[in-house]
Design an enzyme around this catalytic site. Structure first.
Site, PDB file in Angstrom:
ATOM      1  N   HIS A  74       0.865  -1.191   0.000  1.00  0.00           N
ATOM      2  CA  HIS A  74       0.000   0.000   0.000  1.00  0.00           C
ATOM      3  C   HIS A  74       0.897   1.236   0.000  1.00  0.00           C
ATOM      4  CE1 HIS A  74      -3.749  -2.219   0.769  1.00  0.00           C
ATOM      5  NE2 HIS A  74      -2.986  -3.021   1.502  1.00  0.00           N
ATOM      6  N   ASN A 106      -6.592   0.571  -3.228  1.00  0.00           N
ATOM      7  CA  ASN A 106      -7.480   1.325  -2.315  1.00  0.00           C
ATOM      8  C   ASN A 106      -6.907   2.698  -1.981  1.00  0.00           C
ATOM      9  OD1 ASN A 106      -5.419   0.122  -0.809  1.00  0.00           O
ATOM     10  ND2 ASN A 106      -6.693  -0.171   1.007  1.00  0.00           N
ATOM     11  N   ASP A 166      -8.596  -5.301  -2.330  1.00  0.00           N
ATOM     12  CA  ASP A 166      -7.995  -5.488  -1.009  1.00  0.00           C
ATOM     13  C   ASP A 166      -8.328  -4.342  -0.057  1.00  0.00           C
ATOM     14  OD1 ASP A 166      -6.156  -6.907   0.849  1.00  0.00           O
ATOM     15  OD2 ASP A 166      -5.124  -4.985   0.726  1.00  0.00           O
ATOM     16  N   HIS A 193      -9.287 -10.551  -1.007  1.00  0.00           N
ATOM     17  CA  HIS A 193      -9.216 -10.256   0.417  1.00  0.00           C
ATOM     18  C   HIS A 193     -10.336 -11.072   1.058  1.00  0.00           C
ATOM     19  CE1 HIS A 193      -8.922  -7.337   3.949  1.00  0.00           C
ATOM     20  NE2 HIS A 193     -10.062  -7.973   4.182  1.00  0.00           N
ATOM     21  N   HIS A 246      -2.999 -12.419   1.996  1.00  0.00           N
ATOM     22  CA  HIS A 246      -2.711 -12.525   3.440  1.00  0.00           C
ATOM     23  C   HIS A 246      -3.448 -13.644   4.175  1.00  0.00           C
ATOM     24  CE1 HIS A 246      -6.297 -10.072   3.283  1.00  0.00           C
ATOM     25  NE2 HIS A 246      -5.645  -8.921   3.120  1.00  0.00           N
ATOM     26  N   ASN A 292      -5.584  -6.313   9.605  1.00  0.00           N
ATOM     27  CA  ASN A 292      -6.612  -7.051   8.876  1.00  0.00           C
ATOM     28  C   ASN A 292      -5.942  -7.912   7.807  1.00  0.00           C
ATOM     29  OD1 ASN A 292      -8.652  -7.915   7.167  1.00  0.00           O
ATOM     30  ND2 ASN A 292      -9.682  -5.942   7.062  1.00  0.00           N
ATOM     31  N   ASP A 319       2.036  -6.780   2.685  1.00  0.00           N
ATOM     32  CA  ASP A 319       0.838  -6.013   3.061  1.00  0.00           C
ATOM     33  C   ASP A 319       1.245  -4.751   3.812  1.00  0.00           C
ATOM     34  OD1 ASP A 319      -1.773  -5.222   3.314  1.00  0.00           O
ATOM     35  OD2 ASP A 319      -2.329  -6.715   4.821  1.00  0.00           O
TER      36      ASP A 319
END
Length: 459
Positions: A74, A106, A166, A193, A246, A292, A319
């Site tokens: 991210h 995202n 995700d 996800h 994940h 998460n 992640d």
């Protein structure tokens, strides 16, 4: 390490390195590729007679691996540059030994159009620390109701091949089926996800003994496992590729193992933090450990380690989820989910898998470079990643000192955010150098800015 260079230097000699942890060798990097590899002769004054004005890097006993590839990063840009930018995130990636990352969708706006993914791709290219491959959203606005412009993103300059909502689950089985069918046209993959939303409403941590004792709403393992079970069957039905983001529970490992045994085209990732941390970390109510999917039990940690060791889990993906201080420096319930991971990933894998004898360094190259590059379809072509440490291959390399020990300081990392769960902990291994197509992005453990190299060395 010795290095005297100019900004135009394109030739490096890596002396005494151990490719994939094997025997010492001297490696010649020239014009972006690995030009030669010869057994190391400690008595030889110059290992390559035709190396000319090459920069000699003393890599004695450093492990040489192909540049790491992260399938799950991210970078927050566009929209949340207060937490991370493509510049700071990719600089952190280089410091962690990565030469390519996949930037999740995202952002704000969501990367659900050709225009947004091309923006991310161009900013990453201009930053120059690593290759940035945007991940396209599966649904418009991550809303889970309408397919995004998958074909347009695939045909864009960013050449998107990985699609994911995700942060949110593609919960609608009809939409998931359509996405799996659509990406077949360009050999794409849907990265799910896995989180059944109705089973996790208001959930704060893993559902179990610890959540009951702390009075925090529990997040059951079955919420992850139910989606994975559904989606591997959908992938089998339409004959498409599925990637599980994940993975975190023992049950999820068993489902993926069953699916692979059935011949379903599914791959899976585990994060570094799920390889070592458990829900016991939540007892201090420190939101750093809110993530998460949530940290699970020791039995789950043991299962995902075994799954990674036996090949059920294909890759380690960070992640990497940076957050502004105010989003973590608050009470648990109000805190954001997520942890940083780019600069500690390799050390955690060494500690949990290599130093324990579960993986060799060649295995690390497989799960942190070759496999993620293959899944993301960036393992061929002019800018190929995840290639072997071999003559003629692109000079994407990381040199690691496995004997080093370091105490993690979140504020001293290259990422713009400090929400690392390993702050204050001692981890093994240190990235000493990273090369992107023969150009050093890290030397002596320090990121090398473009134009900084000058006679006498880097800053």
């Amino acid at each position: 390490m010795s290095h005297a260079a100019t900004t135009t230097t394109s030739t490096y000699v890596l002396r005494g390195v151990r490719p994939l942890g094997g025997e010492r060798a001297d490696v010649l990097l020239r014009d972006g590729v690995i030009a030669a590899i010869e057994p190391h002769d400690a008595g030889a004054a110059t290992p390559f007679s035709d190396a000319g004005d090459a920069v000699v890097v003393d890599g004695t006993d450093l492990v040489a691996l192909p540049g790491l590839v992260d399938l799950h990063t991210h970078l927050r840009e566009p929209g949340r540059e207060d937490t991370e930018t493509i510049e700071s995130g990719t600089r952190a990636a280089a410091a962690g030994g990565f030469t390519a990352v996949h930037a999740m969708a995202n952002t704000t706006p969501v990367a659900d159009t050709a225009g947004v993914v091309e923006q991310v791709w161009r900013i990453g290219r201009d930053a120059g620390w690593v290759d940035v491959h945007p991940v396209g959203a599966v649904s418009v606005g991550l809303a889970g109701t309408q397919l995004a412009e998958l074909g347009a993103m695939a045909q864009s300059a960013a050449r998107v091949r990985v699609f994911s909502d995700d942060g949110k689950c593609v919960w609608d089985p009809v939409l998931m089926r359509r996405a799996l069918e659509y990406v077949k046209a360009f050999d794409g993959v849907v990265a799910q996800h896995a989180q059944e939303p109705r089973l996790t409403e208001g959930a704060q941590m893993n559902e179990g003994v610890v959540s009951a004792e702390l009075g925090l709403a529990g997040w059951p393992a079955v919420a992850e496992e139910a989606i994975i079970a559904r989606d591997v069957l959908l992938a089998e039905h339409v004959g498409s590729r599925l990637h599980v983001c994940h993975l975190s529970t023992a049950g999820s490992v068993e489902i993926v193992r069953w699916a692979k045994g059935r011949g379903i085209d599914v791959t899976a990732e585990v994060t570094p933090h799920h390889l070592v941390l458990t829900d016991e970390e939540a007892r201090g109510y420190d939101p750093t450990f809110k993530v998460n999917p949530p940290l699970r039990t020791q039995a789950d940690v043991d299962a995902v380690r075994e799954g990674l060791a036996d090949g059920t889990i294909d890759i380690v993906a960070t992640d990497h989820a940076p957050h502004a201080r105010e989003d973590k420096d608050c009470e648990w319930a109000a805190a954001a989910f997520g942890m940083t991971g780019l600069e500690t990933a390799l050390s955690v894998v060494q500690a949990t898998m290599v130093d324990t004898g579960r993986l060799t360094w060649a295995d690390v190259a497989r799960v942190m470079s070759a496999n993620p590059a293959r899944i993301g379809r960036i393992d061929t072509g002019e800018l190929a990643q995840g290639r072997p440490v071999a003559v003629g291959e692109p000079a994407n390399l990381v040199l690691v000192d496995p004997a080093a020990r370091r105490v993690v300081d979140g504020r001293a990392q290259e990422t713009a955010s400090a929400n690392t769960p390993f702050a204050g902990r001692e981890l093994p291994g240190r990235v000493v150098a990273t090369f992107l197509r023969g150009r050093p992005t890290v030397l002596d453990g320090v990121p090398v800015e473009a134009g900084v190299l000058a006679a006498g060395g880097a800053r």
